[in-house]
Design a protein around this motif. Structure first.
Motif, PDB file in Angstrom:
ATOM      1  N   ILE A   1     -25.359  20.915  48.387  1.00  0.00           N
ATOM      2  CA  ILE A   1     -24.379  21.891  47.924  1.00  0.00           C
ATOM      3  C   ILE A   1     -24.104  21.768  46.420  1.00  0.00           C
ATOM      4  CG2 ILE A   1     -22.251  20.613  48.501  1.00  0.00           C
ATOM      5  CD1 ILE A   1     -22.631  24.220  49.426  1.00  0.00           C
ATOM      6  N   PHE A   2     -23.988  20.545  45.893  1.00  0.00           N
ATOM      7  CA  PHE A   2     -23.769  20.437  44.442  1.00  0.00           C
ATOM      8  C   PHE A   2     -24.970  20.972  43.650  1.00  0.00           C
ATOM      9  CE2 PHE A   2     -20.549  16.889  45.289  1.00  0.00           C
ATOM     10  CZ  PHE A   2     -19.479  17.734  45.090  1.00  0.00           C
ATOM     11  N   PRO A   3     -26.205  20.545  44.000  1.00  0.00           N
ATOM     12  CA  PRO A   3     -27.335  21.102  43.239  1.00  0.00           C
ATOM     13  C   PRO A   3     -27.468  22.621  43.369  1.00  0.00           C
ATOM     14  CG  PRO A   3     -28.015  19.134  44.393  1.00  0.00           C
ATOM     15  CD  PRO A   3     -26.630  19.446  44.869  1.00  0.00           C
ATOM     16  N   VAL A   4     -27.217  23.162  44.568  1.00  0.00           N
ATOM     17  CA  VAL A   4     -27.427  24.602  44.704  1.00  0.00           C
ATOM     18  C   VAL A   4     -26.401  25.344  43.849  1.00  0.00           C
ATOM     19  CG1 VAL A   4     -26.020  25.327  46.694  1.00  0.00           C
ATOM     20  CG2 VAL A   4     -28.281  26.261  46.392  1.00  0.00           C
ATOM     21  N   LEU A   5     -25.182  24.810  43.778  1.00  0.00           N
ATOM     22  CA  LEU A   5     -24.171  25.464  42.945  1.00  0.00           C
ATOM     23  C   LEU A   5     -24.504  25.305  41.468  1.00  0.00           C
ATOM     24  CD1 LEU A   5     -20.982  24.483  44.921  1.00  0.00           C
ATOM     25  CD2 LEU A   5     -21.983  26.747  44.725  1.00  0.00           C
ATOM     26  N   ASN A   6     -25.044  24.134  41.093  1.00  0.00           N
ATOM     27  CA  ASN A   6     -25.471  23.976  39.706  1.00  0.00           C
ATOM     28  C   ASN A   6     -26.611  24.925  39.391  1.00  0.00           C
ATOM     29  OD1 ASN A   6     -23.630  22.254  38.689  1.00  0.00           O
ATOM     30  ND2 ASN A   6     -24.879  20.405  38.880  1.00  0.00           N
ATOM     31  N   GLY A   7     -27.437  25.192  40.384  1.00  0.00           N
ATOM     32  CA  GLY A   7     -28.494  26.182  40.188  1.00  0.00           C
ATOM     33  C   GLY A   7     -27.901  27.540  39.872  1.00  0.00           C
ATOM     34  N   LEU A   8     -26.911  27.961  40.655  1.00  0.00           N
ATOM     35  CA  LEU A   8     -26.264  29.251  40.380  1.00  0.00           C
ATOM     36  C   LEU A   8     -25.620  29.236  39.000  1.00  0.00           C
ATOM     37  CD1 LEU A   8     -24.565  30.096  43.800  1.00  0.00           C
ATOM     38  CD2 LEU A   8     -26.637  31.065  42.829  1.00  0.00           C
ATOM     39  N   ASN A   9     -24.958  28.123  38.656  1.00  0.00           N
ATOM     40  CA  ASN A   9     -24.342  28.025  37.332  1.00  0.00           C
ATOM     41  C   ASN A   9     -25.375  28.248  36.236  1.00  0.00           C
ATOM     42  OD1 ASN A   9     -21.789  27.458  38.255  1.00  0.00           O
ATOM     43  ND2 ASN A   9     -22.036  25.240  38.138  1.00  0.00           N
ATOM     44  N   ASN A  10     -26.523  27.587  36.404  1.00  0.00           N
ATOM     45  CA  ASN A  10     -27.561  27.704  35.391  1.00  0.00           C
ATOM     46  C   ASN A  10     -28.083  29.119  35.268  1.00  0.00           C
ATOM     47  OD1 ASN A  10     -28.678  25.405  33.805  1.00  0.00           O
ATOM     48  ND2 ASN A  10     -28.393  24.397  35.765  1.00  0.00           N
ATOM     49  N   LEU A  11     -28.292  29.765  36.406  1.00  0.00           N
ATOM     50  CA  LEU A  11     -28.816  31.128  36.357  1.00  0.00           C
ATOM     51  C   LEU A  11     -27.783  32.072  35.775  1.00  0.00           C
ATOM     52  CD1 LEU A  11     -30.614  31.478  39.817  1.00  0.00           C
ATOM     53  CD2 LEU A  11     -31.641  31.136  37.580  1.00  0.00           C
ATOM     54  N   LEU A  12     -26.533  31.923  36.247  1.00  0.00           N
ATOM     55  CA  LEU A  12     -25.564  32.989  35.998  1.00  0.00           C
ATOM     56  C   LEU A  12     -24.775  32.824  34.711  1.00  0.00           C
ATOM     57  CD1 LEU A  12     -24.285  33.472  39.634  1.00  0.00           C
ATOM     58  CD2 LEU A  12     -25.928  34.831  38.359  1.00  0.00           C
ATOM     59  N   ILE A  13     -24.338  31.596  34.398  1.00  0.00           N
ATOM     60  CA  ILE A  13     -23.386  31.469  33.289  1.00  0.00           C
ATOM     61  C   ILE A  13     -23.959  32.001  31.975  1.00  0.00           C
ATOM     62  CG2 ILE A  13     -22.117  29.817  31.874  1.00  0.00           C
ATOM     63  CD1 ILE A  13     -21.547  28.242  34.409  1.00  0.00           C
ATOM     64  N   PRO A  14     -25.153  31.547  31.533  1.00  0.00           N
ATOM     65  CA  PRO A  14     -25.636  32.074  30.250  1.00  0.00           C
ATOM     66  C   PRO A  14     -25.794  33.597  30.276  1.00  0.00           C
ATOM     67  CG  PRO A  14     -26.907  30.159  30.905  1.00  0.00           C
ATOM     68  CD  PRO A  14     -26.065  30.538  32.084  1.00  0.00           C
ATOM     69  N   CYS A  15     -26.344  34.133  31.357  1.00  0.00           N
ATOM     70  CA  CYS A  15     -26.551  35.578  31.414  1.00  0.00           C
ATOM     71  C   CYS A  15     -25.228  36.328  31.419  1.00  0.00           C
ATOM     72  CB  CYS A  15     -27.340  35.961  32.658  1.00  0.00           C
ATOM     73  SG  CYS A  15     -29.003  35.329  32.650  1.00  0.00           S
ATOM     74  N   MET A  16     -24.250  35.781  32.156  1.00  0.00           N
ATOM     75  CA  MET A  16     -22.983  36.503  32.310  1.00  0.00           C
ATOM     76  C   MET A  16     -22.165  36.519  31.032  1.00  0.00           C
ATOM     77  SD  MET A  16     -21.477  35.428  35.977  1.00  0.00           S
ATOM     78  CE  MET A  16     -21.735  36.457  37.418  1.00  0.00           C
ATOM     79  N   ILE A  17     -22.297  35.469  30.209  1.00  0.00           N
ATOM     80  CA  ILE A  17     -21.484  35.445  28.995  1.00  0.00           C
ATOM     81  C   ILE A  17     -22.301  35.868  27.781  1.00  0.00           C
ATOM     82  CG2 ILE A  17     -19.928  33.670  29.883  1.00  0.00           C
ATOM     83  CD1 ILE A  17     -21.397  31.651  28.147  1.00  0.00           C
ATOM     84  N   GLY A  18     -23.559  36.220  27.994  1.00  0.00           N
ATOM     85  CA  GLY A  18     -24.374  36.692  26.891  1.00  0.00           C
ATOM     86  C   GLY A  18     -24.896  35.590  25.991  1.00  0.00           C
ATOM     87  N   ALA A  19     -25.100  34.399  26.539  1.00  0.00           N
ATOM     88  CA  ALA A  19     -25.658  33.298  25.750  1.00  0.00           C
ATOM     89  C   ALA A  19     -27.162  33.243  25.972  1.00  0.00           C
ATOM     90  CB  ALA A  19     -25.016  31.975  26.177  1.00  0.00           C
ATOM     91  N   PRO A  20     -27.907  32.749  24.976  1.00  0.00           N
ATOM     92  CA  PRO A  20     -29.355  32.668  25.161  1.00  0.00           C
ATOM     93  C   PRO A  20     -29.768  31.580  26.146  1.00  0.00           C
ATOM     94  CG  PRO A  20     -28.721  31.775  23.035  1.00  0.00           C
ATOM     95  CD  PRO A  20     -27.492  32.363  23.625  1.00  0.00           C
ATOM     96  N   ASP A  21     -28.990  30.523  26.231  1.00  0.00           N
ATOM     97  CA  ASP A  21     -29.336  29.393  27.101  1.00  0.00           C
ATOM     98  C   ASP A  21     -28.069  28.561  27.227  1.00  0.00           C
ATOM     99  OD1 ASP A  21     -30.557  27.316  28.498  1.00  0.00           O
ATOM    100  OD2 ASP A  21     -32.426  27.551  27.389  1.00  0.00           O
ATOM    101  N   MET A  22     -28.206  27.374  27.817  1.00  0.00           N
ATOM    102  CA  MET A  22     -27.066  26.469  27.851  1.00  0.00           C
ATOM    103  C   MET A  22     -26.890  25.829  26.473  1.00  0.00           C
ATOM    104  SD  MET A  22     -25.986  26.463  31.001  1.00  0.00           S
ATOM    105  CE  MET A  22     -25.207  24.891  31.258  1.00  0.00           C
ATOM    106  N   ALA A  23     -25.732  25.188  26.281  1.00  0.00           N
ATOM    107  CA  ALA A  23     -25.464  24.578  24.983  1.00  0.00           C
ATOM    108  C   ALA A  23     -26.441  23.434  24.706  1.00  0.00           C
ATOM    109  CB  ALA A  23     -24.029  24.066  24.921  1.00  0.00           C
ATOM    110  N   PHE A  24     -26.768  22.663  25.735  1.00  0.00           N
ATOM    111  CA  PHE A  24     -27.662  21.510  25.544  1.00  0.00           C
ATOM    112  C   PHE A  24     -28.828  21.617  26.516  1.00  0.00           C
ATOM    113  CE2 PHE A  24     -23.201  20.085  25.076  1.00  0.00           C
ATOM    114  CZ  PHE A  24     -23.167  19.995  23.697  1.00  0.00           C
ATOM    115  N   PRO A  25     -29.871  22.360  26.143  1.00  0.00           N
ATOM    116  CA  PRO A  25     -30.958  22.609  27.109  1.00  0.00           C
ATOM    117  C   PRO A  25     -31.649  21.331  27.582  1.00  0.00           C
ATOM    118  CG  PRO A  25     -31.115  24.080  25.226  1.00  0.00           C
ATOM    119  CD  PRO A  25     -30.065  23.070  24.888  1.00  0.00           C
TER     120      PRO A  25
END
Lengths: 563, 309, 204
Positions: A93-117
C-alpha cells in the motif's frame, strides 16, 4: 495525426526514454529519474507484492476455514500472518500510493519532475531491496519474523535459535529501510508541492489529491522517525542485549507500544488521505459537478493530520494505561470523525444532482466510499473505551481495518489506477473486464471482512491459528470471500496487461476532466509541460461553470489535439 | 430569480420525513439486536458495555444507512443519459450546510464520548479499576503481598495458572464466586499476554514486570472461556482456560476439596502438542520457544467441556 | 515534423521559465534539507522521551556500583562543541564577504572542535564502569551519546566535503547552499547536544 506512428513527437525528442515511447521497456528496470517511470515502477512492484501478500492471506484463510490448526503448523501460520501484514503495508500500500504520488503530483501542479529526481529513484530502488530482504527471511534458519507486524517485545525478542541473523532482525532491517525510503520520498513530495507549482497554482487552487498527499507526507515526516527510533531500540534489545524493553533489565515493554502506535496509527491516515484525494478527484469528474466545499475538504485534511498525531493510545486501552489517558485519547479519536464527516458529506453533496457516469473507476470510488463509511462507523465504536476493551485484539478490529485498508484504500487505489491508466499508458482499459473486477472485488471484500465483525463480538481473538468450534460458521464465509478476492485479481491483471499492450489509443482527456494533467498528451512527455507551463487562473473542478482552468486554454488544447 | 413562483416541494419533504422515520425505526431495531451478537453477559460490567454498544449500533446504523441511501438514490436517479456529455448544475458549496454537518457530528460524537466516560466511571467503580504495581520483584513472592488480589493469575507461554494463596490452592481452571467483587492479580512470567473473558466483556494485558489487579464481579453462573488476547508466540491460540462461576458455597466447597488434592501437572495444550512434535506424531514448522512445563496444580480442571460463552 | 509550442504566438508576459531548473534546484535542496532536519529531530525526540519514561518509572536507575556521571570534563567538551557553532557562523560570514581563506580557516577550526568533542566522548566511554547492556540506563546512555556522536561525525564529513568544494574555482561565487545546509546541520547537532547534556548529566 500526421506524426510518426501516432506517437507524440515530443516523446521522440526527449533526452531520455519516457513512457509510451516505442520499444524502451528497459527503462522500467533502470535507475530512471523520470517521476512517471518511477511511478509505474512503484505501482508494478507494489502489485507484485499484492499478489505475494494475497497468496499468504489465502493460505491463512485456508487454515482458518476449519477450527483446528491442521493445514500448516502454528509457527508457520504465525509467520504467514506477520509477513502478510508487513508485505501489504510496507510493500503494497505505501509503494502503490507513492507510485500515484509520483505520477500525479508533478503533472497536477505543472512541474516538470520531482524536486530531487535522483533521490526519488533511490527511494524507489530501496523498495525491491528491502522486499528481497523480507522474502529472504523465509529462508534463514528459524524462519521469518512471527511476532505480528506490531512486533511487540518481549515476544519479538525471543530468538529460539539464538542466531544473530534471524527472521526478526531481517524484519527490523527491512522496516527500517522502508522507513528511510519513505522519509526520502516524503522530503521529495513536500518540497515538490511547496516549491514547484506552476504560475497561478496557489495552494488554494491545488487539486485535493495534492492537498491530501501533502498532508499524508507530513505525517510520514513527523511519525516515521518515532517508529525508526523505537525500532532501533528493538534491534539493540534483540541483537546486543540492551534493556530498553526487556523487563528483566528495567526496560518497559509498553514503551515500545507507544513508539509503535505513535507512528502506526497516523500511518492509517497516510494510507487513507491520498485515497480521500482520489475520491475528491473522481467524484467531480464522473458526476460532472464541482467538488462541494473545496476549502473545507482541503482544510479537513490538515485537521486530520493534527488529530492523527494525538490519538495513538486508543490502540492501547487494555495495555494498562491510566483511566484519564483512556478518556483523553477516546475524545481525540472521536474528534477525527468530524473532519472525516466533512469530507464524506462533501462527496455526497458533489454526487447529489449530478450526471453520474458509472465506469469502472467511478464504481470503485463509490464502492470504496461505501466500505469507508462502514469502517467509519465501526471506528467510532472502537474509539469508545468499554466497547474497545471487549473487542480489542479480536476479529472485530481485523474486520474494521480491512474495510479501511482493502475496502476503502485499495479500492480507491484501483479507482485511481483505472482513472489515470489512459493518461500514463496512452491506452484505454477494457470496461467489461474492469466492471467484472469491480463486482468480484466488492462482493469478495464484504464477504471476507464483514463476517469478522460478528466473530469479534463473539470474542474470537485475532492472530489465532486455531479457534473454538462456535466460530466456524462465519470463518467459512470469510474464507470463501478471501478466495473470491484472490480470483478478483485475475481480470484486473488481465485488463492492465492487455490494455497496455493493445488497448485502443487514449486521447489526451478521455473523461473530459478538468486538471493540468489532462491538458498533457497521453502519455505525457518526459518533462511534462516542458517550456510551456500554463498559468493557472481558476480553482479546480470547474465543471459546468465554463471557467477555463488556465490562460489560453483553447490554444493549448488545440495545439495538443494536433498531435 | 425567475417569475414563475416556485411551489413548495411538499411531496419531497413528506417522502424525506417518511424515510427518516423508517430509518430511525430500523436503527432502533438494530440497536435492540445487539444482545444476539454478543456472548451471554456474565459480569456486572457486561450490561453497561452492551447498552453502550447497542446505542452505538443504532447511531451507526442511522449514519451508515443514511449515507448509503443517498448513494443509492444518486446512482439510481442521477445517472447521465447515454449520450449526454453535458455538465450538471455547478454548485460549489454552501457554508450553512458545511457548518451544519460539522456541528451535528461534533455534538454527536461528544455526546457519545460523554456517555462513554459515564460508563467508564461506573465500570471503574464496580468492575476493573486496574492498579499497576511496581515490578513484582519475582513471582516467587507468590501470595506474599496481594494488594487487593484474592486470586493470583499467572500467564505463561502457554498456560494459565490460578493460585488462591489464602486457601493454598492452585488450578488451571479459574473458579469465581457469583455476585462478589473478586480481585485478580495478573502477572506474566515471560511475554505480554491478554486476560480476556468475552462473557465478562473485560480484557487486560498481562505485562511482565508488572502486577496488575483486575476486579471482576461475575453475575451469572456457568462455564466461560478465558482466552489469551495478546499475541504471545507459537501456541498463542491454544492458550485458553475455563472460568467457572458458581455460588459462594460451591466456590468455598471447591476450594476446600481442592486444597486436599495432591499436586499434579495442570492443563497445557501447548505442552501436549509440543510433546507430539518431539515424538514425531505431529509435523513441526519453524523453530519455536519450548512451552513452559505444565504448572503443578491441585486441580487441572477441564478446557474441553461445553462452555456458555 | 515538430509541433509548434502551444503558447509561442501569445506568450504570456510574466511567464517565468521553469525550464531553467538548475538555478532553482539549489533552493529546493535547502528546503528539502530543512524538512529533513525537522524530521530527524523527531528521532531524537523519541529517544529523549524514551529516556525520560524509563528513568521516571525505574526503581533502580543507575547500575549497581555507579554513583552518577562525572560531569566536569563533559561540560568542558560541551563548551568546545557549542562554541564551534560560533566559529561556523564566523566562517559563513567570511564567505558572504568573499573572504574565502577566512572561511576555510574558521571552517577548519570548527571541524577541529568537533573532532575534539568526539575525542572527549571516546575518552569518557573508555573510562565508564558500565556497558550498553548494564540495564536501561546503560542502554540509554550509549544509544543517545552514540547516535549523537554519529551525527557529529557526519557533520565533520559534510564540512570536509564543503571545504574541498571551496577549492573549485568560482564555485562559491553565487553563494553556496551546501554551506548553509551544513552549518544548519551543525547548529542542529549542537542544540541536540545541549539537551542531551541536560538530560544525561544535569538531571539526576
Amino acid at each position: 495525426m500526421t506524426s510518426t506512428a501516432g506517437v507524440d513527437t515530443r516523446i521522440l525528442k526527449a533526452p531520455h526514454p519516457v513512457p509510451g515511447a516505442p520499444d524502451n521497456w528497459k527503462r522500467f528496470f533502470s535507475f530512471n529519474t523520470d517521476a512517471k517511470v518511477i511511478g509505474i515502477q512503484y505501482i508494478v512492484t507494489a502489485l507484485f507484492f499484492l499478489l505475494v501478500g494475497g497468496l499468504l492471506a489465502m493460505i491463512m484463510r485456508g487454515e482458518l476455514i476449519t477450527p483446528e490448526a491442521d493445514l500448516v503448523d502454528r509457527t508457520v501460520y504465525n509467520a504467514l500472518y506477520t509477513m502478510h501484514g508487513t508485505i501489504m503495508l510496507f510493500l503494497f500500500i505505501f509503494p502503490v500510493l507513492n507510485g500515484l504520488n509520483n505520477l500525479l503530483i508533478p503533472c497536477m501542479i505543472g512541474a516538470p519532475d520531482m524536486a530531487f529526481p535522483k533521490l526519488n529513484a533511490a527511494a524507489f530502488w530501496m523498495v525491491p531491496v528491502f522486499g528481497v530482504i523480507l522474502m529472504a527471511s523465509f529462508l534463514v534458519p528459524g524462519g521469518p519474523a512471527s511476532s505480528g507486524w506490531w512486533s511487540y517485545p518481549p515476544v519479538s525478542l525471543q530468538n529460539p535459535l539464538g542466531h544473530l541473523i534471524n527472521g526478526e532482525a531481517l524484519w527490523i532491517l527491512a522496516v527500517a529501510l522502508s522507513g528511510i525510503s519513505s522519509i526520502m520520498g516524503a522530503v521529495n513530495f513536500v518540497t515538490t508541492i511547496l516549491r514547484m507549482r506552476a504560475p497561478g497554482m496557489t495552494l488554494g487552487r491545488m487539486p485535493i489529491f495534492c492537498w491530501t498527499a501533502l498532508s499524508a507526507q507530513t505525517i510520514q515526516l513527523i511519525g516515521l522517525p518515532a517508529l525508526t527510533g523505537g525500532a532501533v531500540m528493538l534491534l539493540f534489545d534483540l541483537a546486543v542485549g540492551t534493556s530498553f524493553y526487556r523487563p528483566e533489565g528495567g526496560g518497559d515493554p509498553v514503551l515500545y507500544q507507544h513508539f509503535f502506535w505513535f507512528y502506526s496509527h497516523p500511518a492509517v491516515y497516510v494510507i487513507i488521505l491520498p485515497v480521500f484525494g482520489v475520491f475528491s478527484e473522481l467524484f467531480p469528474v464522473y458526476a460532472r459537478k464541482p467538488l462541494f466545499g473545496y476549502p473545507f475538504v482541503a482544510g479537513a485534511s490538515l485537521v486530520i493530520v493534527g488529530l492523527s498525531l494525538i490519538v495513538w493510545v486508543h490502540h492501547m486501552f487494555p495495555s494498562g494505561v491510566p483511566q484519564w489517558m483512556r478518556d483523553v485519547f477516546m475524545v481525540t479519536t472521536m474528534l477525527i470523525a468530524v473532519p472525516t464527516g466533512i469530507k464524506v458529506f462533501a462527496w455526497l453533496a458533489t454526487l447529489w444532482g449530478g450526471k453520474l457516469r458509472l465506469n469502472t473507476a467511478m464504481l470503485f470510488a463509490l464502492g470504496g466510499l461505501f466500505n469507508f463509511v462502514f469502517a467509519g462507523v465501526t471506528g467510532i465504536m472502537l474509539a469508545t473505551v468499554p466497547v474497545d476493551i471487549h473487542v480489542n485484539n479480536t476479529y472485530f478490529v481485523v474486520g474494521h481495518f480491512h474495510y479501511v485498508i482493502y475496502g476503502a484504500a485499495t479500492m480507491g487505489v484501483y479507482a485511481a489506477i483505472y482513472h489515470w491508466f489512459p493518461k500514463f499508458t496512452g491506452h484505454m482499459y477494457y470496461e467489461g473486464l474492469g466492471k467484472l473486477h469491480f463486482l468480484l472485488t466488492f462482493v469478495g471484500t464484504n464477504l471476507n471482512f464483514f463476517p469478522m465483525h460478528p466473530l469479534g463480538l463473539m470474542g474470537m481473538p485475532r492472530r489465532v491459528s486455531s479457534y473454538d468450534p462456535e466460530f466456524a460458521f462465519w470463518n467459512v464465509i470469510a474464507s470463501l470471500g478471501a478466495f473470491l478476492l484472490g480470483v478478483s485479481i485475475i481480470p484486473f491483471l488481465l485488463n492492465l496487461v492487455s490494455s497496455w499492450v493493445r488497448g485502443p489509443k487514449s486521447p489526451a482527456n478521455p473523461w473530459k476532466a478538468i486538471g493540468l494533467e489532462w491538458l498533457l498528451p497521453s502519455p505525457p512527455p518526459a518533462e511534462n509541460f516542458e517550456d510551456h507551463v500554463p498559468t493557472v487562473i481558476s480553482a479546480p473542478y470547474g465543471y459546468g461553470t465554463g471557467r477555463p482552468l488556465v490562460e489560453h486554454q483553447d490554444e493549448i488544447e488545440r495545439a495538443l489535439l494536433k498531435t | 430569480m425567475t417569475s414563475t413562483p416556485q411551489r413548495f416541494p411538499w411531496p419531497r419533504l413528506i417522502g424525506l420525513a417518511l424515510w427518516l422515520v423508517l430509518l430511525t425505526l430500523f436503527s432502533l431495531w438494530m440497536g435492540a439486536q445487539v444482545p444476539r451478537w454478543l456472548p451471554v453477559s456474565a459480569s456486572s460490567a457486561a450490561p453497561l458495555v452492551d447498552g453502550l454498544f447497542g446505542f452505538e449500533t443504532a447511531v451507526a446504523t442511522f449514519v451508515f444507512v443514511g449515507v448509503v441511501s443517498v448513494m443509492v438514490w444518486v446512482v439510481l436517479f442521477n445517472r447521465a443519459e447515454k449520450y449526454d456529455i453535458s455538465d450538471a448544475e455547478p454548485i460549489e458549496g454552501n457554508t450553512a450546510l458545511e457548518i451544519t454537518w460539522t456541528v451535528i457530528p461534533l455534538v454527536l460524537v461528544m455526546g457519545i464520548a460523554f456517555y462513554t466516560i459515564q460508563v467508564n466511571r461506573e465500570i471503574g467503580l464496580i468492575g476493573p479499576m486496574d492498579h499497576s504495581h511496581a515490578p513484582a520483584s519475582a513471582s516467587s513472592a507468590a501470595g506474599a503481598s496481594m494488594p487487593g488480589g484474592e486470586v493470583q493469575v499467572i500467564a505463561r507461554q502457554w498456560s494459565w495458572e490460578f493460585r488462591y494463596p489464602v486457601a493454598g490452592v492452585s488450578s488451571t481452571e479459574l473458579h469465581m464466586p457469583i455476585d462478589r467483587r473478586l480481585g485478580l492479580q495478573l502477572e506474566s512470567e515471560d511475554v505480554i499476554h491478554g486476560f480476556y473473558v468475552p462473557a465478562f466483556r473485560l480484557k487486560q494485558q498481562v505485562i511482565p514486570g508488572r502486577s496488575i489487579t483486575l476486579f471482576i464481579t461475575p453475575t451469572r453462573a456457568g462455564r466461560y472461556r478465558l482466552r489469551d488476547s495478546e499475541y504471545s508466540g507459537t501456541w498463542f491460540a491454544a492458550n485458553q482456560a475455563d472460568v467457572v462461576v458458581e455460588s459462594e458455597e460451591a466456590y468455598q466447597d471447591w476450594l476446600r476439596r481442592a486444597s486436599r488434592l495432591p499436586l499434579q501437572p495442570g492443563l497445557s495444550e501447548a505442552s501436549r502438542e509440543y510433546a507430539q512434535q518431539l515424538s514425531g506424531d505431529r509435523p513441526s514448522g519453524y523453530a519455536t520457544i519450548a512451552p513452559a512445563p505444565p504448572p503443578l496444580v491441585n486441580v487441572p480442571g477441564s478446557n474441553t467441556l461445553p462452555h456458555d460463552g | 515534423m515538430t509541433i509548434s509550442p502551444p503558447l509561442d504566438s501569445t506568450s504570456s508576459p510574466q511567464g517565468p521559465s521553469p525550464a531553467g531548473h538548475s538555478a532553482e534546484h539549489a533552493n529546493h535542496s535547502l528546503t528539502g534539507f530543512i524538512i529533513f532536519l525537522c524530521s530527524e529531530s523527531v528521532i531524537f525526540l523519541a529517544f529523549f522521551t524514551g529516556y525520560a519514561v524509563l528513568k521516571l518509572s525505574a526503581l533502580q536507575w543507575l547500575p549497581p556500583g555507579v554513583e552518577g556521571l562525572e560531569w566536569r570534563s563533559p561540560l568542558l567538551y560541551t563548551v568546545v562543541l557549542v562554541s564551534s557553532s560560533g566559529t561556523v557562523a564566523l566562517a559563513e560570514r567570511c564567505l558572504s564577504k568573499g573572504q574565502l581563506w577566512g572561511f576555510r580557516a574558521f571552517w577548519l577550526l570548527s571541524m577541529a572542535m568537533g573532532a575534539v568533542f568526539l575525542y572527549g566522548q571516546a575518552i569518557e566511554w573508555r573510562s565508564l564502569s558500565f556497558g550498553i547492556t548494564s540495564g536501561s540506563f546503560g542502554s540509554c546512555f550509549y544509544l543517545l551519546t552514540g547516535f549523537h556522536g554519529l551525527h557529529v561525525l557526519s557533520g565533520i564529513l559534510l564540512m570536509a566535503l564543503m571545504l574541498q568544494r571551496s577549492f573549485r574555482p568560482a564555485n562559491y561565487a553565487a553563494g553556496e547552499q551546501g554551506v548553509i545546509a551544513t552549518s544548519l546541520f551543525w547548529h542542529f547537532v549542537d542544540v541536540i547536544w545541549v539537551m542531551l547534556f541536560l538530560l544525561l548529566y544535569a538531571w539526576s
